[in-house]
Design an enzyme around this catalytic site. Sequence first.
Site, short mmCIF file in Angstrom:
data_model
loop_
_atom_site.label_atom_id
_atom_site.label_comp_id
_atom_site.label_asym_id
_atom_site.label_seq_id
_atom_site.Cartn_x
_atom_site.Cartn_y
_atom_site.Cartn_z
N ASP A 96 0.84 -1.20 0.00
CA ASP A 96 0.00 0.00 0.00
C ASP A 96 0.87 1.25 0.00
OD1 ASP A 96 -2.76 -0.52 -0.08
OD2 ASP A 96 -2.79 -1.12 2.03
N GLU A 128 -5.41 4.04 -3.39
CA GLU A 128 -6.85 4.24 -3.22
C GLU A 128 -7.31 5.45 -4.03
OE1 GLU A 128 -7.92 4.56 0.88
OE2 GLU A 128 -6.88 2.72 1.48
N GLU A 195 -13.96 -2.62 -2.03
CA GLU A 195 -14.21 -2.80 -0.59
C GLU A 195 -15.58 -2.30 -0.18
OE1 GLU A 195 -12.27 -1.84 3.81
OE2 GLU A 195 -11.12 -1.41 2.00
#
EC number: 2.1.2.11
Length: 277
Positions: A96, A128, A195
């Site tokens: 990440d 993200e 998600e």
Amino acid sequence: MPHRDQPKTAHVTTRRLLDMKQQGEKISMLTAYDYTMARILDRAGVDVLLVGDSASNVFSGHSTTLPITIEEMIYHAKAVVRGVHDETGRAMVVIDMPFMSYQLSSEEALRNAGKIMKEHECDAVKMEGGHVIVESVKRITDVGIPVMGHLGLMPQSIYKYGSYRVRAQEEQEAEQLLRDAELLEKAGAFAIVLEKIPSALAAQVTASLTIPTIGIGAGVACDGQVLVINDILGLNREFHPRFVRQYVDLNSMIEQVARQYVTDVRGCDFPSSNESY
């Protein structure tokens, strides 16, 4: 000791994940933050190990993923890569990019992605966001760094959302998520994490893309699934979201072992003569 002489198996690559989607073979992904766990998960046949910024929660005790730094992420990633290398060498390792390591500009995003890739032998980075990060994703993939996207509930934006509720339940947000997924694919992303979105929407996104989707609380239609390793092991007794399947109550088991150890030490039952020199 590491089994450096054991046979290595074919390393999972971005191409392999695309093949798995095309062949209808589900992708397994779990988080890993340390050397020992990485070895175990690689040996178990997990396809992808995510060095998640969730380390901020499960390792450092923060309430969100925001505090973790790029240096801390690299520290965890180095340990995970060594673990995979010392086992079968099969699992792909994705790291990440932490909060504010790619949001300022595409130039900053590229610089930090390059720093991550240069400091350890991971396979890809994860970011993200949708249309707001497309320029950065394209710039990073253009220089040869694979990028995994992440849509739906995005923990780095938790203060914007105000809660961890299911995302994209309203038509407008669902349509934007579909557009964002297509934009990420066009920008060069090799996979996208979905998600906490409705299962029907996840199925629609999965069908619309040629790249694989990996779900977490997004239903069975995704091309793969990811969970936090601490959650499936039952290490956090206060955290029981609907989308997590807890396979064992390791929290209670560890506590029981520790209590027995304390009893043995205080009672002079440990060490025994067989455990002494």
